[in-house]
Design an enzyme around this catalytic site. Structure first.
Site, PDB file in Angstrom:
ATOM      1  N   GLU A 241     -34.681  -3.188 -15.563  1.00 30.18           N
ATOM      2  CA  GLU A 241     -33.678  -4.244 -15.485  1.00 30.18           C
ATOM      3  C   GLU A 241     -32.356  -3.736 -16.062  1.00 30.18           C
ATOM      4  O   GLU A 241     -32.336  -3.008 -17.044  1.00 30.18           O
ATOM      5  CB  GLU A 241     -34.155  -5.476 -16.253  1.00 30.18           C
ATOM      6  CG  GLU A 241     -33.409  -6.748 -15.917  1.00 30.18           C
ATOM      7  CD  GLU A 241     -34.121  -7.989 -16.453  1.00 30.18           C
ATOM      8  OE1 GLU A 241     -33.459  -8.777 -17.140  1.00 30.18           O
ATOM      9  OE2 GLU A 241     -35.337  -8.142 -16.194  1.00 30.18           O
TER      10      GLU A 241
ATOM     11  N   GLU B 122     -25.228 -10.706 -18.683  1.00 32.59           N
ATOM     12  CA  GLU B 122     -25.545 -12.106 -18.941  1.00 32.59           C
ATOM     13  C   GLU B 122     -24.347 -12.760 -19.617  1.00 32.59           C
ATOM     14  O   GLU B 122     -23.814 -12.246 -20.608  1.00 32.59           O
ATOM     15  CB  GLU B 122     -26.776 -12.236 -19.843  1.00 32.59           C
ATOM     16  CG  GLU B 122     -28.062 -11.786 -19.173  1.00 32.59           C
ATOM     17  CD  GLU B 122     -29.254 -11.862 -20.100  1.00 32.59           C
ATOM     18  OE1 GLU B 122     -30.281 -12.440 -19.683  1.00 32.59           O
ATOM     19  OE2 GLU B 122     -29.164 -11.349 -21.227  1.00 32.59           O
TER      20      GLU B 122
ATOM     21  N   GLN C 285     -23.287 -10.532 -22.617  1.00 34.23           N
ATOM     22  CA  GLN C 285     -24.351  -9.671 -23.136  1.00 34.23           C
ATOM     23  C   GLN C 285     -24.753  -8.687 -22.052  1.00 34.23           C
ATOM     24  O   GLN C 285     -24.943  -9.074 -20.896  1.00 34.23           O
ATOM     25  CB  GLN C 285     -25.557 -10.504 -23.559  1.00 34.23           C
ATOM     26  CG  GLN C 285     -26.751  -9.684 -24.035  1.00 34.23           C
ATOM     27  CD  GLN C 285     -27.812 -10.524 -24.715  1.00 34.23           C
ATOM     28  OE1 GLN C 285     -27.646 -10.944 -25.855  1.00 34.23           O
ATOM     29  NE2 GLN C 285     -28.913 -10.788 -24.027  1.00 34.23           N
ATOM     30  N   THR C 286     -24.870  -7.418 -22.401  1.00 33.30           N
ATOM     31  CA  THR C 286     -25.453  -6.431 -21.497  1.00 33.30           C
ATOM     32  C   THR C 286     -26.792  -5.989 -22.069  1.00 33.30           C
ATOM     33  O   THR C 286     -26.985  -5.973 -23.282  1.00 33.30           O
ATOM     34  CB  THR C 286     -24.538  -5.200 -21.318  1.00 33.30           C
ATOM     35  OG1 THR C 286     -24.331  -4.561 -22.587  1.00 33.30           O
ATOM     36  CG2 THR C 286     -23.199  -5.597 -20.730  1.00 33.30           C
ATOM     37  N   ASN C 287     -27.703  -5.647 -21.191  1.00 33.23           N
ATOM     38  CA  ASN C 287     -29.030  -5.240 -21.631  1.00 33.23           C
ATOM     39  C   ASN C 287     -29.637  -4.288 -20.614  1.00 33.23           C
ATOM     40  O   ASN C 287     -29.288  -4.340 -19.413  1.00 33.23           O
ATOM     41  CB  ASN C 287     -29.937  -6.460 -21.821  1.00 33.23           C
ATOM     42  CG  ASN C 287     -31.037  -6.220 -22.835  1.00 33.23           C
ATOM     43  OD1 ASN C 287     -31.275  -5.096 -23.256  1.00 33.23           O
ATOM     44  ND2 ASN C 287     -31.733  -7.271 -23.227  1.00 33.23           N
TER      45      ASN C 287
ATOM     46  N   ARG D 115     -32.226  -3.411 -25.414  1.00 31.13           N
ATOM     47  CA  ARG D 115     -31.043  -2.626 -25.769  1.00 31.13           C
ATOM     48  C   ARG D 115     -29.787  -3.483 -25.570  1.00 31.13           C
ATOM     49  O   ARG D 115     -28.885  -3.136 -24.812  1.00 31.13           O
ATOM     50  CB  ARG D 115     -31.014  -1.354 -24.940  1.00 31.13           C
ATOM     51  CG  ARG D 115     -32.212  -0.443 -25.263  1.00 31.13           C
ATOM     52  CD  ARG D 115     -32.264   0.796 -24.405  1.00 31.13           C
ATOM     53  NE  ARG D 115     -33.265   1.731 -24.926  1.00 31.13           N
ATOM     54  CZ  ARG D 115     -34.548   1.736 -24.566  1.00 31.13           C
ATOM     55  NH1 ARG D 115     -34.989   0.847 -23.688  1.00 31.13           N
ATOM     56  NH2 ARG D 115     -35.384   2.615 -25.082  1.00 31.13           N
ATOM     57  N   GLU D 116     -29.744  -4.610 -26.274  1.00 34.37           N
ATOM     58  CA  GLU D 116     -28.673  -5.570 -26.083  1.00 34.37           C
ATOM     59  C   GLU D 116     -27.381  -5.141 -26.765  1.00 34.37           C
ATOM     60  O   GLU D 116     -27.382  -4.550 -27.835  1.00 34.37           O
ATOM     61  CB  GLU D 116     -29.068  -6.950 -26.643  1.00 34.37           C
ATOM     62  CG  GLU D 116     -30.378  -7.509 -26.120  1.00 34.37           C
ATOM     63  CD  GLU D 116     -31.532  -7.251 -27.072  1.00 34.37           C
ATOM     64  OE1 GLU D 116     -31.491  -6.224 -27.783  1.00 34.37           O
ATOM     65  OE2 GLU D 116     -32.458  -8.069 -27.108  1.00 34.37           O
TER      66      GLU D 116
ATOM     67  N   TRP E 125     -32.109 -20.539 -26.722  1.00 33.50           N
ATOM     68  CA  TRP E 125     -31.669 -19.342 -27.443  1.00 33.50           C
ATOM     69  C   TRP E 125     -30.197 -18.999 -27.295  1.00 33.50           C
ATOM     70  O   TRP E 125     -29.641 -18.287 -28.131  1.00 33.50           O
ATOM     71  CB  TRP E 125     -32.481 -18.126 -26.982  1.00 33.50           C
ATOM     72  CG  TRP E 125     -32.258 -17.754 -25.542  1.00 33.50           C
ATOM     73  CD1 TRP E 125     -32.878 -18.279 -24.460  1.00 33.50           C
ATOM     74  CD2 TRP E 125     -31.336 -16.772 -25.023  1.00 33.50           C
ATOM     75  NE1 TRP E 125     -32.411 -17.704 -23.294  1.00 33.50           N
ATOM     76  CE2 TRP E 125     -31.469 -16.776 -23.617  1.00 33.50           C
ATOM     77  CE3 TRP E 125     -30.426 -15.896 -25.616  1.00 33.50           C
ATOM     78  CZ2 TRP E 125     -30.730 -15.938 -22.788  1.00 33.50           C
ATOM     79  CZ3 TRP E 125     -29.683 -15.065 -24.786  1.00 33.50           C
ATOM     80  CH2 TRP E 125     -29.847 -15.087 -23.394  1.00 33.50           C
TER      81      TRP E 125
ATOM     82  N   ARG F  50     -33.535  -4.889 -37.404  1.00 35.72           N
ATOM     83  CA  ARG F  50     -34.519  -4.509 -36.389  1.00 35.72           C
ATOM     84  C   ARG F  50     -34.970  -3.065 -36.540  1.00 35.72           C
ATOM     85  O   ARG F  50     -36.137  -2.750 -36.348  1.00 35.72           O
ATOM     86  CB  ARG F  50     -33.937  -4.721 -34.976  1.00 35.72           C
ATOM     87  CG  ARG F  50     -33.771  -6.164 -34.566  1.00 35.72           C
ATOM     88  CD  ARG F  50     -33.087  -6.267 -33.217  1.00 35.72           C
ATOM     89  NE  ARG F  50     -33.890  -5.722 -32.131  1.00 35.72           N
ATOM     90  CZ  ARG F  50     -33.469  -5.629 -30.869  1.00 35.72           C
ATOM     91  NH1 ARG F  50     -32.241  -6.041 -30.552  1.00 35.72           N
ATOM     92  NH2 ARG F  50     -34.259  -5.155 -29.932  1.00 35.72           N
TER      93      ARG F  50
END
Length: 336
Positions: free
Chosen positions: A113, A117, A130-132, A143-144, A208, A286
């Site tokens: 993917e 977003e 947001q990119t991921n 990998r946001e 969210w 994280r």
């Protein structure tokens, strides 16, 4: 639910010099703009998807009944994918507009993917991007990155692009690269490498999206309408049954190490210093040690640490008035 789509054409191989020129500029000028019927099918949403301008523009809406979306008719292995998008205005908390590539309908446990977003917000607060990136089902290691913008994306159309090759992924906003993601040996199979479809959707992400679900979609402001135009699908279309034996790498074996010009790289660095509000590479809650594919930029690290010392610096959260990063004004676009 994702529709199973028929294969509508033989494998279209990219012309080498054409894609090289696209990579160099990021603009995609000269590429054909497809009408909706030429390149896409409705994914879901019934009447919430409306086609305009003889198929050159599509409106996706979200109401209290359903969201909506469309998907490319073909699967693609690498290429240039873009759209001009105008987002809903006013109160948009909980709303998600997505422009992305995925093969989750075919590879449920090891899908790839690449995401843009757009995350809605309360009145007076602008949308965030947001990119991921997921590869081979690596959803647990998302990998946001998240960013503010130097403009209000609900005021007018702006251009968003995903450039994907065997070794690089580059995200562009208005032809400015905002993120470059390189394939590394340390990633193993986590780099997207299987054919994917292009999707565009609008949906309710109340749980969210805005302040971790604190602000939800308020349907008294519905319908929320996202407008898409200038749709470009320029890649290698592959047969969904035999794609494993019809690789396109032979016509796309070029290097991207010089694809971002010095001027573009300067603008990308400026954008990231001013507007990036989250990157997984710097998230110490994280990862005690940054993932091996991360290239740490000290200036980015220092800015994020000041923005959120708990997440990015291992500090303790202080009570009292929270510091909010000031969004750059529209005039800053010239300095990005």
């Amino acid at each position: 639910m994702v529709m199973k789509l028929p294969y509508l054409g033989s494998c279209l191989f990219l012309v080498f010099f054409s894609l090289v020129s696209i990579v160099a500029s990021g603009s995609g000028k000269g590429l054909p703009i497809l009408s909706f019927d030429e390149g896409y099918n409705q994914l879901f949403g019934d009447d919430n998807l409306v086609i305009h301008r003889d198929g050159k523009a599509v409106h996706l809406s979200l109401n209290d009944r359903t969201g909506s979306g469309f998907v490319s008719q073909d699967l693609y292995l690498h290429g240039y994918f873009s759209a001009s998008i105008k987002l809903p205005a006013d109160y948009t908390a909980g709303v998600v507009v997505a422009f992305y590539m995925s093969n989750g309908d075919m590879f449920e446990k090891n899908h790839d993917e690449i995401d843009f977003e757009f995350l809605g917000n309360i009145r007076g607060k602008n949308w965030r991007i947001q990119t991921n990136i997921y590869g081979n089902g690596s959803t647990s290691a998302g990998r946001e990155e998240r960013y503010n913008l130097w403009f209000d994306p609900a005021d007018d159309f702006h251009h968003y692009t995903i450039l994907w090759t065997a070794s690089h992924i580059i995200f562009y906003v208005d032809n400015i690269p905002i993120r470059e993601f390189k394939r590394t040996a340390e990633m193993g199979g986590d780099f997207p490498s299987k054919p994917m479809s292009l999707y565009a959707t609008i949906w309710d992400g109340s749980d969210w999206v805005t302040n971790g679900g604190k602000y939800r979609v308020n349907y008294k402001y519905a319908p929320y309408v996202a407008e898409f135009s200038d749709l470009v699908l320029h890649g290698c279309a592959v047969d969904p049954i035999e794609f494993s034996s019809k690789r396109c790498d032979g016509t796309q074996s070029f290097q991207l190490t010089t694809s971002i010009t010095p001027s573009q790289r300067s603008k990308m660095d400026s954008f990231r210093r001013k507007h990036m509000t989250y990157s997984y590479c710097y998230d110490q809650t994280r990862y005690k040690i940054a993932p091996l594919e991360c290239v740490i930029n000290p200036r980015e690290a220092e800015r994020l640490k000041k923005f959120d010392p708990v997440t990015f610096g291992g500090g303790r959260r202080h009570h009292g008035k929270r510091h909010h990063h000031m969004q750059a004004s529209r005039s800053e676009a010239d300095s990005i």
